[in-house]
Design a protein around this motif. Sequence first.
Motif, PDB file in Angstrom:
ATOM      1  N   MET B  87     -10.341   3.379  -5.764  1.00  0.00           N
ATOM      2  CA  MET B  87      -9.208   2.901  -6.537  1.00  0.00           C
ATOM      3  C   MET B  87      -8.320   2.017  -5.664  1.00  0.00           C
ATOM      4  O   MET B  87      -8.281   2.173  -4.446  1.00  0.00           O
ATOM      5  CB  MET B  87      -8.405   4.084  -7.074  1.00  0.00           C
ATOM      6  CG  MET B  87      -9.057   4.733  -8.273  1.00  0.00           C
ATOM      7  SD  MET B  87      -7.947   5.881  -9.054  1.00  0.00           S
ATOM      8  CE  MET B  87      -7.743   7.106  -7.787  1.00  0.00           C
ATOM      9  N   THR B  88      -7.582   1.116  -6.311  1.00  0.00           N
ATOM     10  CA  THR B  88      -6.757   0.175  -5.561  1.00  0.00           C
ATOM     11  C   THR B  88      -5.796   0.902  -4.632  1.00  0.00           C
ATOM     12  O   THR B  88      -5.565   0.479  -3.503  1.00  0.00           O
ATOM     13  CB  THR B  88      -5.949  -0.706  -6.530  1.00  0.00           C
ATOM     14  OG1 THR B  88      -6.751  -0.941  -7.673  1.00  0.00           O
ATOM     15  CG2 THR B  88      -5.593  -2.023  -5.890  1.00  0.00           C
ATOM     16  N   LYS B  89      -5.246   2.018  -5.115  1.00  0.00           N
ATOM     17  CA  LYS B  89      -4.283   2.769  -4.313  1.00  0.00           C
ATOM     18  C   LYS B  89      -4.928   3.265  -3.013  1.00  0.00           C
ATOM     19  O   LYS B  89      -4.371   3.157  -1.928  1.00  0.00           O
ATOM     20  CB  LYS B  89      -3.776   3.964  -5.135  1.00  0.00           C
ATOM     21  CG  LYS B  89      -2.398   4.444  -4.741  1.00  0.00           C
ATOM     22  CD  LYS B  89      -1.982   5.598  -5.636  1.00  0.00           C
ATOM     23  CE  LYS B  89      -1.527   6.757  -4.771  1.00  0.00           C
ATOM     24  NZ  LYS B  89      -1.559   8.027  -5.481  1.00  0.00           N
ATOM     25  N   GLU B  90      -6.138   3.797  -3.168  1.00  0.00           N
ATOM     26  CA  GLU B  90      -6.865   4.327  -2.025  1.00  0.00           C
ATOM     27  C   GLU B  90      -7.159   3.206  -1.032  1.00  0.00           C
ATOM     28  O   GLU B  90      -6.997   3.352   0.175  1.00  0.00           O
ATOM     29  CB  GLU B  90      -8.175   4.937  -2.527  1.00  0.00           C
ATOM     30  CG  GLU B  90      -8.657   6.165  -1.777  1.00  0.00           C
ATOM     31  CD  GLU B  90      -9.927   6.726  -2.408  1.00  0.00           C
ATOM     32  OE1 GLU B  90     -10.710   7.347  -1.682  1.00  0.00           O
ATOM     33  OE2 GLU B  90     -10.136   6.541  -3.625  1.00  0.00           O
ATOM     34  N   LYS B  91      -7.595   2.047  -1.570  1.00  0.00           N
ATOM     35  CA  LYS B  91      -7.889   0.884  -0.731  1.00  0.00           C
ATOM     36  C   LYS B  91      -6.645   0.457   0.021  1.00  0.00           C
ATOM     37  O   LYS B  91      -6.674   0.202   1.215  1.00  0.00           O
ATOM     38  CB  LYS B  91      -8.316  -0.284  -1.640  1.00  0.00           C
ATOM     39  CG  LYS B  91      -9.803  -0.497  -1.691  1.00  0.00           C
ATOM     40  CD  LYS B  91     -10.086  -1.742  -2.511  1.00  0.00           C
ATOM     41  CE  LYS B  91     -11.394  -1.555  -3.241  1.00  0.00           C
ATOM     42  NZ  LYS B  91     -11.577  -2.457  -4.367  1.00  0.00           N
ATOM     43  N   PHE B  92      -5.528   0.371  -0.727  1.00  0.00           N
ATOM     44  CA  PHE B  92      -4.283  -0.095  -0.143  1.00  0.00           C
ATOM     45  C   PHE B  92      -3.869   0.814   1.006  1.00  0.00           C
ATOM     46  O   PHE B  92      -3.461   0.342   2.067  1.00  0.00           O
ATOM     47  CB  PHE B  92      -3.204  -0.117  -1.232  1.00  0.00           C
ATOM     48  CG  PHE B  92      -1.890  -0.643  -0.752  1.00  0.00           C
ATOM     49  CD1 PHE B  92      -1.735  -2.003  -0.515  1.00  0.00           C
ATOM     50  CD2 PHE B  92      -0.825   0.207  -0.526  1.00  0.00           C
ATOM     51  CE1 PHE B  92      -0.530  -2.489  -0.061  1.00  0.00           C
ATOM     52  CE2 PHE B  92       0.384  -0.276  -0.066  1.00  0.00           C
ATOM     53  CZ  PHE B  92       0.540  -1.625   0.159  1.00  0.00           C
ATOM     54  N   SER B  93      -3.987   2.135   0.812  1.00  0.00           N
ATOM     55  CA  SER B  93      -3.545   3.053   1.866  1.00  0.00           C
ATOM     56  C   SER B  93      -4.452   2.923   3.093  1.00  0.00           C
ATOM     57  O   SER B  93      -3.993   2.972   4.234  1.00  0.00           O
ATOM     58  CB  SER B  93      -3.475   4.495   1.348  1.00  0.00           C
ATOM     59  OG  SER B  93      -4.642   5.202   1.650  1.00  0.00           O
ATOM     60  N   LEU B  94      -5.742   2.684   2.863  1.00  0.00           N
ATOM     61  CA  LEU B  94      -6.667   2.536   3.985  1.00  0.00           C
ATOM     62  C   LEU B  94      -6.331   1.281   4.798  1.00  0.00           C
ATOM     63  O   LEU B  94      -6.304   1.305   6.033  1.00  0.00           O
ATOM     64  CB  LEU B  94      -8.094   2.440   3.450  1.00  0.00           C
ATOM     65  CG  LEU B  94      -9.201   2.930   4.367  1.00  0.00           C
ATOM     66  CD1 LEU B  94      -9.042   4.402   4.645  1.00  0.00           C
ATOM     67  CD2 LEU B  94     -10.561   2.664   3.744  1.00  0.00           C
TER      68      LEU B  94
END
Lengths: 118, 224
Positions: B87-94
Amino acid sequence: MSLRSQLLKGILEGCILAIISRNAVYGYELSVKLQEYGLTVSEGSIYPILLRLQKEKLIRGEMKKSPSGPNRKYYFLTEEGAQALEDFQKNWEEIKPPVDSLLRKETDHAQERNDQVE
Amino acid sequence: MHKKEMIKSNNEKRKELTEENREYYEDMLLYIRLSYSKSELDMEEVLAELLDHLLEAQSQGRTAEDVFGNDPKAYAEDIVGELPTMMTKEKFSLISIGILGFLGVSALFTGIGDLLAYIIMDQSEPTRTIHIGSSLLETGIFIPLAFFFTYVTIQYLRWSTFRKIKRSTEFIITFLFGGAMFLVYFFLILFLPEFGPELSIPLYVSVIVGIVLTISAWVLTKKS
């Protein structure tokens, strides 16, 4: 992908939906049940299918304690899954008789040809 | 279950595999985990299922090859192909963890290096003068570069997973790649002209900023 494997995949998907509709099962259990019905697919091939069915929201997985102890991912049919199973059943019943009779005639013809040769 | 617990339980359970099965499974595990754009929780869930299945098959005398076929790479690719993307959120945090960590470690090492130079070699002042324009440009180039190098490394690891590569070859590849990376950074620092307004930063500030950024990156890794 060859037509043959596409055809088999579709049928296998339908059968998996049918098994899950009766009882929630986990991966290993599912492969055993398929084999009990005589569907001898390679065991591992169910996991890519399970992932796809989840993505299409036809089934959902839930981590649960199994009777033998460890946590396992059990699969349940969703409403969309029940609908898809119904569609599969309908399609199967429509396609099965004509294919069966066609194949039977083919063998009959072959039989006749053989008889003539003799 | 949480992702971290799943990884831990996977590590434990893997010990029960026979050597042959473990080798087969671990190649698949590495290949699947290196598919960085896929949802990590789903990835760990399917890895746990595959491991449970293999353990059960093993107890009945079947091998990994009997269960997953004789082409582990093709099978792993099948699995990866069906895994939902992150998910975009997961990508962003990574990505933000990557940037924070990169900035933190850079600031920390520069700060410590300068501080040591100041103490040992008795250099002029305990401050470092930076030029805002060129520093921003450097950071703007280095961060994408760091991501690019990480990307190449991951691709290499994926490519090499199912191949038996000689130790010596592996060493040469690592050496060349590491060297190329170093040279690019080195020449960038050497040839980038300094411009923009000057700013004097006391060395301890650089160390403190470095520590704060590194710790926040670490905390974020723990939480995700």
